[in-house]
Structure formats: C-alpha cells, structure tokens
Design an enzyme around this catalytic site. Structure first.
Site, PDB file in Angstrom:
ATOM      1  N   CYS A   2       0.857  -1.193   0.000  1.00  0.00           N
ATOM      2  CA  CYS A   2       0.000   0.000   0.000  1.00  0.00           C
ATOM      3  C   CYS A   2       0.885   1.233   0.000  1.00  0.00           C
ATOM      4  O   CYS A   2       2.094   1.150   0.121  1.00  0.00           O
ATOM      5  CB  CYS A   2      -0.862  -0.007   1.255  1.00  0.00           C
ATOM      6  SG  CYS A   2      -1.730  -1.549   1.501  1.00  0.00           S
ATOM      7  N   ARG A  27       1.519   1.949  -5.850  1.00  0.00           N
ATOM      8  CA  ARG A  27       1.781   0.923  -4.840  1.00  0.00           C
ATOM      9  C   ARG A  27       0.543   0.082  -4.550  1.00  0.00           C
ATOM     10  O   ARG A  27       0.640  -0.963  -3.890  1.00  0.00           O
ATOM     11  CB  ARG A  27       2.264   1.551  -3.540  1.00  0.00           C
ATOM     12  CG  ARG A  27       3.496   2.424  -3.704  1.00  0.00           C
ATOM     13  CD  ARG A  27       3.886   3.029  -2.373  1.00  0.00           C
ATOM     14  NE  ARG A  27       4.266   1.982  -1.458  1.00  0.00           N
ATOM     15  CZ  ARG A  27       5.505   1.479  -1.386  1.00  0.00           C
ATOM     16  NH1 ARG A  27       6.445   1.954  -2.186  1.00  0.00           N
ATOM     17  NH2 ARG A  27       5.792   0.510  -0.558  1.00  0.00           N
ATOM     18  N   TRP A  74      -3.723  -1.839  -1.159  1.00  0.00           N
ATOM     19  CA  TRP A  74      -3.577  -3.049  -1.964  1.00  0.00           C
ATOM     20  C   TRP A  74      -4.017  -4.164  -1.027  1.00  0.00           C
ATOM     21  O   TRP A  74      -3.317  -4.535  -0.105  1.00  0.00           O
ATOM     22  CB  TRP A  74      -2.121  -3.212  -2.382  1.00  0.00           C
ATOM     23  CG  TRP A  74      -1.805  -4.535  -2.927  1.00  0.00           C
ATOM     24  CD1 TRP A  74      -1.093  -5.512  -2.313  1.00  0.00           C
ATOM     25  CD2 TRP A  74      -2.189  -5.088  -4.184  1.00  0.00           C
ATOM     26  NE1 TRP A  74      -1.007  -6.607  -3.112  1.00  0.00           N
ATOM     27  CE2 TRP A  74      -1.677  -6.390  -4.251  1.00  0.00           C
ATOM     28  CE3 TRP A  74      -2.926  -4.601  -5.244  1.00  0.00           C
ATOM     29  CZ2 TRP A  74      -1.874  -7.203  -5.358  1.00  0.00           C
ATOM     30  CZ3 TRP A  74      -3.128  -5.411  -6.340  1.00  0.00           C
ATOM     31  CH2 TRP A  74      -2.597  -6.685  -6.381  1.00  0.00           C
ATOM     32  N   ASN A 100       0.932  -0.202   6.056  1.00  0.00           N
ATOM     33  CA  ASN A 100       1.362  -0.909   4.841  1.00  0.00           C
ATOM     34  C   ASN A 100       2.130  -2.140   5.320  1.00  0.00           C
ATOM     35  O   ASN A 100       3.158  -2.005   5.981  1.00  0.00           O
ATOM     36  CB  ASN A 100       2.279  -0.012   4.003  1.00  0.00           C
ATOM     37  CG  ASN A 100       2.968  -0.813   2.887  1.00  0.00           C
ATOM     38  OD1 ASN A 100       2.442  -1.817   2.419  1.00  0.00           O
ATOM     39  ND2 ASN A 100       4.177  -0.380   2.523  1.00  0.00           N
ATOM     40  N   GLY A 101       1.609  -3.330   5.024  1.00  0.00           N
ATOM     41  CA  GLY A 101       2.288  -4.534   5.494  1.00  0.00           C
ATOM     42  C   GLY A 101       1.268  -5.569   5.934  1.00  0.00           C
ATOM     43  O   GLY A 101       0.073  -5.430   5.664  1.00  0.00           O
ATOM     44  N   GLU A 481      11.910 -10.754 -21.203  1.00  0.00           N
ATOM     45  CA  GLU A 481      11.469  -9.436 -20.751  1.00  0.00           C
ATOM     46  C   GLU A 481      10.361  -8.880 -21.642  1.00  0.00           C
ATOM     47  O   GLU A 481       9.362  -8.340 -21.161  1.00  0.00           O
ATOM     48  CB  GLU A 481      12.656  -8.470 -20.692  1.00  0.00           C
ATOM     49  CG  GLU A 481      12.332  -7.035 -20.308  1.00  0.00           C
ATOM     50  CD  GLU A 481      11.588  -6.860 -18.998  1.00  0.00           C
ATOM     51  OE1 GLU A 481      11.041  -5.763 -18.785  1.00  0.00           O
ATOM     52  OE2 GLU A 481      11.476  -7.833 -18.222  1.00  0.00           O
ATOM     53  N   LYS A 485       6.580  -7.940 -20.402  1.00  0.00           N
ATOM     54  CA  LYS A 485       5.972  -6.613 -20.604  1.00  0.00           C
ATOM     55  C   LYS A 485       4.591  -6.755 -21.250  1.00  0.00           C
ATOM     56  O   LYS A 485       3.611  -6.164 -20.815  1.00  0.00           O
ATOM     57  CB  LYS A 485       6.884  -5.725 -21.476  1.00  0.00           C
ATOM     58  CG  LYS A 485       8.114  -5.213 -20.741  1.00  0.00           C
ATOM     59  CD  LYS A 485       7.857  -4.144 -19.752  1.00  0.00           C
ATOM     60  CE  LYS A 485       7.891  -4.486 -18.300  1.00  0.00           C
ATOM     61  NZ  LYS A 485       8.945  -5.175 -17.669  1.00  0.00           N
ATOM     62  N   GLU A 488       2.073  -8.355 -18.703  1.00  0.00           N
ATOM     63  CA  GLU A 488       1.655  -7.631 -17.499  1.00  0.00           C
ATOM     64  C   GLU A 488       0.821  -6.390 -17.786  1.00  0.00           C
ATOM     65  O   GLU A 488       0.066  -5.944 -16.914  1.00  0.00           O
ATOM     66  CB  GLU A 488       2.867  -7.305 -16.619  1.00  0.00           C
ATOM     67  CG  GLU A 488       3.863  -6.350 -17.166  1.00  0.00           C
ATOM     68  CD  GLU A 488       4.990  -6.113 -16.155  1.00  0.00           C
ATOM     69  OE1 GLU A 488       4.707  -5.993 -14.954  1.00  0.00           O
ATOM     70  OE2 GLU A 488       6.157  -6.053 -16.595  1.00  0.00           O
ATOM     71  N   HIS A 504      11.420 -28.465 -29.063  1.00  0.00           N
ATOM     72  CA  HIS A 504      11.249 -29.544 -28.067  1.00  0.00           C
ATOM     73  C   HIS A 504       9.918 -29.428 -27.343  1.00  0.00           C
ATOM     74  O   HIS A 504       9.719 -30.038 -26.300  1.00  0.00           O
ATOM     75  CB  HIS A 504      12.416 -29.509 -27.067  1.00  0.00           C
ATOM     76  CG  HIS A 504      13.755 -29.640 -27.723  1.00  0.00           C
ATOM     77  ND1 HIS A 504      14.221 -30.839 -28.238  1.00  0.00           N
ATOM     78  CD2 HIS A 504      14.698 -28.706 -28.016  1.00  0.00           C
ATOM     79  CE1 HIS A 504      15.410 -30.636 -28.790  1.00  0.00           C
ATOM     80  NE2 HIS A 504      15.723 -29.359 -28.672  1.00  0.00           N
ATOM     81  N   LYS A 603       3.775  -1.970  -7.828  1.00  0.00           N
ATOM     82  CA  LYS A 603       5.146  -1.609  -8.194  1.00  0.00           C
ATOM     83  C   LYS A 603       6.172  -2.207  -7.252  1.00  0.00           C
ATOM     84  O   LYS A 603       7.260  -2.620  -7.645  1.00  0.00           O
ATOM     85  CB  LYS A 603       5.280  -0.083  -8.182  1.00  0.00           C
ATOM     86  CG  LYS A 603       6.627   0.435  -8.616  1.00  0.00           C
ATOM     87  CD  LYS A 603       6.866   0.155 -10.075  1.00  0.00           C
ATOM     88  CE  LYS A 603       8.207   0.601 -10.598  1.00  0.00           C
ATOM     89  NZ  LYS A 603       8.501   0.087 -11.925  1.00  0.00           N
TER      90      LYS A 603
HETATM   91  C1  AGP Z   1       8.160  -5.594 -13.804  1.00  0.00           C
HETATM   92  O1  AGP Z   1       7.615  -4.812 -14.775  1.00  0.00           O
HETATM   93  C2  AGP Z   1       7.318  -5.836 -12.641  1.00  0.00           C
HETATM   94  N1  AGP Z   1       6.885  -4.656 -12.061  1.00  0.00           N
HETATM   95  C3  AGP Z   1       7.929  -6.797 -11.630  1.00  0.00           C
HETATM   96  O2  AGP Z   1       8.211  -8.001 -12.277  1.00  0.00           O
HETATM   97  C4  AGP Z   1       9.208  -6.304 -10.941  1.00  0.00           C
HETATM   98  O3  AGP Z   1      10.277  -6.355 -11.817  1.00  0.00           O
HETATM   99  C5  AGP Z   1       9.504  -7.207  -9.733  1.00  0.00           C
HETATM  100  O4  AGP Z   1       8.422  -7.128  -8.850  1.00  0.00           O
HETATM  101  C6  AGP Z   1      10.790  -6.796  -9.030  1.00  0.00           C
HETATM  102  O5  AGP Z   1      10.658  -5.528  -8.492  1.00  0.00           O
HETATM  103  P1  AGP Z   1      11.950  -4.768  -7.953  1.00  0.00           P
HETATM  104  O6  AGP Z   1      12.880  -4.556  -9.103  1.00  0.00           O
HETATM  105  O7  AGP Z   1      11.420  -3.484  -7.389  1.00  0.00           O
HETATM  106  O8  AGP Z   1      12.555  -5.631  -6.890  1.00  0.00           O
END
Ligand code: AGP
Length: 608
Positions: A2, A27, A74, A100-101, A481, A485, A488, A504, A603
């Site tokens: 959060c 967040r 969140w 937050n937690g 990667e 992208k 997500e 395979h 994030k």
């Molecule tokens: C990537 O676009 C995502 N937001 C997610 O996979 C992210 O890379 C992962 O949670 C790691 O986050 P960090 O680099 O803040 O540790």
C-alpha cells in the site's frame, strides 16, 4: 503493497495528502482514505477504487485540518470494501491508523481484544492493530505504539494520530518502507520519497524497528524500546519534475523515452576510457577479494531477474567467472551452496521487494559477498547490502519496469568489465566495449523514433490471444522481458523460449493464430536463429522479427520487421528491449488497458 502518507504543519493538509496519494497510487489502488484532525475531531473519508473517487468525495468540502494521515490500499486481509479501507479507527474514532504490510498474528490479538469487549468492524489486520494501540493508550501515543508493536509479528509501515495530541504523528517501520522529511514547522511521512519531493529533498529513511515521533517542531527518531537514534539525512538528487508525466500520456511511455538520458546517468563517471575499464566505487572490495571470487549469483524477481540473466552472460564472457541467476523466492527456500568466494548481486528497482530482501539476508547469513544493484536511494536492500551501486534511473512510477531494467543491465556490464579487466579482458576490448556503450543512447533514440511504426504493428497484432517470444543467447532474456511486458500490461498470454528449445515442445502451439516475435539480430547466433524462424514459418505462424538494420533477408522471412541499429552482441539487450517495450505499450494502449496501473500488480511487492 500500500501507499501511506502523513502531514503535520500549517498548510491545509487535504490537498497535500491527496496529491501524495496520487504519487503513491502505483503501490496499490483498490481503495483509499484520509483522516483529518480539525475542530476538535477526527474526520475520516474513505472510498473504493482509485484516488479520483476519494478526491470526488472530498470535493466541495472545506477542511481546515493542518494535519492528517492517508492511505491507498492493496488488499491483503479483507475484500475491497469501504469498511476495509484505511485509515482505521479505535477509541471511538479518537485514534486513527494507516498501515502498509501484514500483521501475521492479528487473529490471536483480535480474539484477545474481543474477550475484552473490543469488536472490529472490518476484516482487516490493521484495525486490530489500531485497537491494540488503543488498548495501551494512556495519553502518550508514542509509548502506546511502542507497546503495541512489541506484540506484532509481521511487517508494517504505519502512521498513527490521536485527537488528544493534535501536534503529533507517530510512524514506525518493520519491513515496509517509511520516509520522513520536512523543515521548519511542517513535516511529511510517506512510503517513499516521491510524494515528499515537491516539498523537500532532505529525507530520513527509517530502518526496521525504528519509530519517528513527528510534530510541528521536528522529528525524533527512536527504537521500539525508546532508545534515541541518530539518523543520516539523505539529500535526494531527484527533481520533482522527474516524477511528472512531462506531456506523455502515461508514465510507462515517458519512462521508455527517459532511457537514452538515464542510461548516461547510469554509466556517467563510472568508467575510465583511458584505462579501458570501469570504476564502480560501491563494490567495496579490494583487488585480492575481487580475485578470490569464483562464482557470481544474481538474485532478483521479475524484470530485475531478466536483467540479471544479461549480467550472467556478461560476467561469463568478460570476467570468465561462473555466473548464475536465481529467482529470489526460490533461492531463499532452497539450500544454495555458497561460500566466502561467492559474490551475490541482489537486483531491485524499488529496493523493497520482500523475496529479494529475504534472499539477501540468506546470502549474508551464508557468508557470501552481497552487493546491491538498486534504483531507490536509501531503500532497505540498498542499506542492507554491504555495498553496491545505484542505477540512477530516477523515479519509475509505471508498474511495468522499463528504464530500471536498462540501467540495471548498464551497471552489470560495468561490473563485468571491472572484474574482467583484472582478469582476462585486454585494454583494447575494454575500450571497445566502453565506446560501444557510449553509443547506446543514440541507438536507443533510433528505435524510439520508430514509435509510430511499432504502434501500427501493434494495431495489427493486438487482437491475438497468444504470442510466443523467441531469442537465443544474450537475446533469450530479452525475449523473456518482452514477453513479461506484454503479459503484465495487455493481459495477452505470451511465452518466451530460447530459439533452439522451441522444437522440443512450444512448436506444438504454433498456428496462424499464434504469432511469434523473434529476435534475429546479426550476431554469433544469427544463422541458428534463422533456421528456427524457418521452422516457425513452416507452421504458418505470423512472424514479427527484430532484425539488424540492412538485413534484407529478414523481410522475406517475416510478416513484419522492426529494424534496430547494430551494436556489440553483449550490449544488444540495451537496444532490442526498447523495441519490445514500445510494442507491448502500444498493444496495451490500443486495447484500452490502464498501462500504468495494470490489474493484479503493484510496483513494489513488499510481502511474500
Ligand atoms: C516488472 O515490470 C514488474 N513490475 C515486476 O516483475 C518487478 O520487476 C519485480 O516485482 C521486481 O521488483 P523490484 O525490481 O522493485 O525488486
């Protein structure tokens, strides 16, 4: 996961809190709320959904409050309801709390409170904590918070406020980030620095087990057992503007276009062209220690782990050191063989990812050298690693990571060169690599200039429900990667495979409805990759190629081509990934997705 914020000063608190929540929205964004202390009462306003809904509720209301706390949620415990939204209240509304937690032992405490006649109205762990603080409250909010937190198992970043102490906010941290800052007679508390930036660059990052007692007269830091703590004030080098959209429709696109500049920030002043080597001061290892290293492990999650895969190739190729990548959530629970000759790089944009932090602590426990490659200055991973390097990507607000990935790769390239030059890389090779790295920003710009072409391509492929990404060698992590992208932010199912591995298994998926995006740039594996594309073509799948400028054969082999400028093979991820970021971005925008706030993601993943 959060976002929390608190303000105490002389200005109207409401706009400061709401603007702060907007900056923290990445967040978590399923509900939000504020609590304002004014006219001898605490007013709580909460709403479901994004900050806009809360702002709508606050519109037209005249609030005189000059202190308050706020939260964007969140959900972890209890559904997305207004009742479960923060701030939570206790003592008949005189005490309010944002958190937050996760409080792991909240059920036991809840039962204990119920036996004492204290009932919760929400399903959250946080309300239980508010009532627990209320139970210990005897006129001093700080000691009530301390007593309550001594009983809490789990993680927290909290801010509490009590009606009877209008000139006081009390914050505490265990596992979830808390930043405090301010000057003269107004102070700010937040989950990270971005909401504080417009007001001050001078901030203090709380460590686990620390409390900030904040009033209009200043900030006192102490421990849970009330021992005073001297804290270093960090000066942030981010300007507020960096956290703004600057005319782009989304933070993700702005951050994709930030890459040529931030890449220079990542390598600037960190290499010596004359010596053909890199000089990363944060390594915090002497020559002998560097020579003793016989194994490197990159530990991270998500995009950061794919950057780690590029680091693996670089360390093997440049430094000749055996290197591997471990996903943090796996590493922390398996029995990794580690010793004093092992160098562990923990990679993280936010510096707060719980799995990566736990893996860091595990690697330290096992005696490895542990260094951080991190974006957020002063974050937990940065402070707990025994050295490392900030990647200088600036604030990354879009949930989908882009510029942080590029700068992580840049820093790992420099580390590999620094180790390589003290082992087997010649002056000439070192210089050639550095000169090629200095050309990367221009090459990135050449791809960014193709944004409209890539948008048109995205229009053509946006309706497909599946996609396969292929890459070989150093471009396999690029394929991973690119696929992440797309997944997500557009929610299209996509997989990534090493080109040679496709036959395979994944080849069974291929059909005219299952397009393939493959990276077939001119490098040592070009011919191998071309045969894999032939295999794809033979199954009638649509093909998009990332190919090197001037490679006419690419057109014959594919339905669409994105041409990229050539560079050294090791550096290709810095160029090729930009094209895949743009493709994913445009597909998601054309599908009307909220690219900066994709569903189900956050994030900074601060829980397991
Ligand atoms: C990537 O676009 C995502 N937001 C997610 O996979 C992210 O890379 C992962 O949670 C790691 O986050 P960090 O680099 O803040 O540790």
């Amino acid at each position: 996961m959060c976002g929390i914020i608190g303000y105490i000063g002389n200005k109207s608190a409401t706009p400061i809190l709401v603007q702060g929540l907007r900056r923290l929205e990445y967040r978590g964004y399923d509900s939000a709320g504020v609590a304002l202390l004014q006219d001898g009462a605490i007013t709580r306003i909460r709403s479901i959904g994004k900050i806009d809904n809360l702002a709508e509720k606050l519109k037209g209301e005249k609030f005189s409050a000059t202190s308050g706390i706020a939260h964007t949620r969140w959900a972890t415990h209890g559904g997305v309801t207004e009742e479960n939204a923060h701030p939570h209240a206790a003592l008949g509304g005189k005490l309010v709390l944002v958190h937050n937690g996760i409080m792991e032992n909240y059920r036991e405490i809840k039962e204990e409170l119920q036996k004492e006649g204290i009932e919760c109205v929400s399903q959250t762990d946080t309300e239980v904590l508010a009532h627990l603080i209320g139970k210990y409250y005897a006129g001093n909010l700080r000691s009530a918070v301390q007593k309550a937190l001594e009983r809490v198992h789990g993680t927290y970043g909290i801010v509490a406020m009590h009606l009877d102490e209008p000139d006081r906010l009390v914050a505490a941290r265990m596992g979830s980030p808390i930043v405090v800052g301010g000057q003269e007679d107004e102070y700010y508390i937040a989950s990270d620095a971005t909401p504080i930036l417009p007001y001050t660059k001078k901030v203090i990052f709380l460590a686990d087990g620390e409390i900030a007692d904040v009033s209009r007269h200043g900030i006192e830091i102490c421990t849970l057992t009330d021992k005073p703590v001297e804290k270093k004030v960090e000066e942030l080098d981010w300007d507020e503007n960096q956290a703004q959209l600057q005319g782009f429709p989304h933070f993700m696109l702005k951050e994709i276009f930030d890459q040529p500049q931030v890449f220079q920030d990542a390598i600037g002043g960190r290499y010596d062209l004359g010596d053909g080597t890199a000089r990363l001061g944060g390594l915090n290892m002497n020559e002998e220690q560097m020579r003793s290293i016989n194994r490197v492990i990159f530990i991270a999650c998500g995009t950061a782990s794919y950057a780690g895969m590029v680091g693996k190739y670089a360390f093997e190729r440049l430094a000749g050191i055996s290197a591997e990548v471990d996903v943090a959530s796996e590493f922390r629970y398996r029995d990794p063989i580690i010793d004093e000759k092992t160098l562990v790089f923990v990679i993280s944009q936010s510096g707060e990812t719980a799995d990566t932090l736990a893996a860091l602590r595990e690697a330290k426990r096992k005696g490895a050298f542990v260094r951080g490659i991190v974006n957020v200055v002063g974050s937990t991973i940065a402070r707990e690693a025994e050295g490392g390097t900030y990647i200088h990507a600036g604030p990354e607000l879009a949930v989908a990571s882009t510029k942080a990935y590029t700068n992580m790769v840049a820093v790992m390239m420099l580390y590999a060169l620094q180790f390589g030059r003290s082992r087997r890389v010649s002056h000439a090779t070192g210089t050639r690599l550095l000169e090629a790295m200095r050309e990367i920003p221009e090459k990135m710009k050449q791809i960014l200039a193709q944004a409209d072409t890539i948008k048109a391509m995205a229009e053509k492929y946006k309706e497909y429900e599946d996609m396969l990404f292929l890459g070989r060698g150093i471009n396999y992590p690029v394929a991973l990667e690119g696929s992440l992208k797309l997944k997500e932010i557009s929610y299209i199912h996509s997989e990534a495979y090493p080109g040679g591995e496709m036959k395979h298994g994944a080849i069974a998926l291929l059909s005219p409805n299952f397009p393939v995006l493959a990276i077939m740039t001119k490098n040592s594996l070009y011919d191998k990759m071309r045969s894999n594309i032939e295999e794809v073509k033979a199954r009638g799948a649509k093909i998009i190629l990332i190919a090197t400028e001037g490679d006419e054969r690419a057109k014959d082999l594919s339905d669409d081509v994105i041409f990229v400028p050539s560079t050294m093979e090791l550096l290709e991820p810095l160029v090729n990934t930009v094209a895949l970021q743009l493709f994913a971005y445009h597909v998601a925008v054309l599908l009307g997705k909220d690219v900066d706030r994709p569903r189900n993601l956050a994030k900074s993943v601060t829980v397991e």
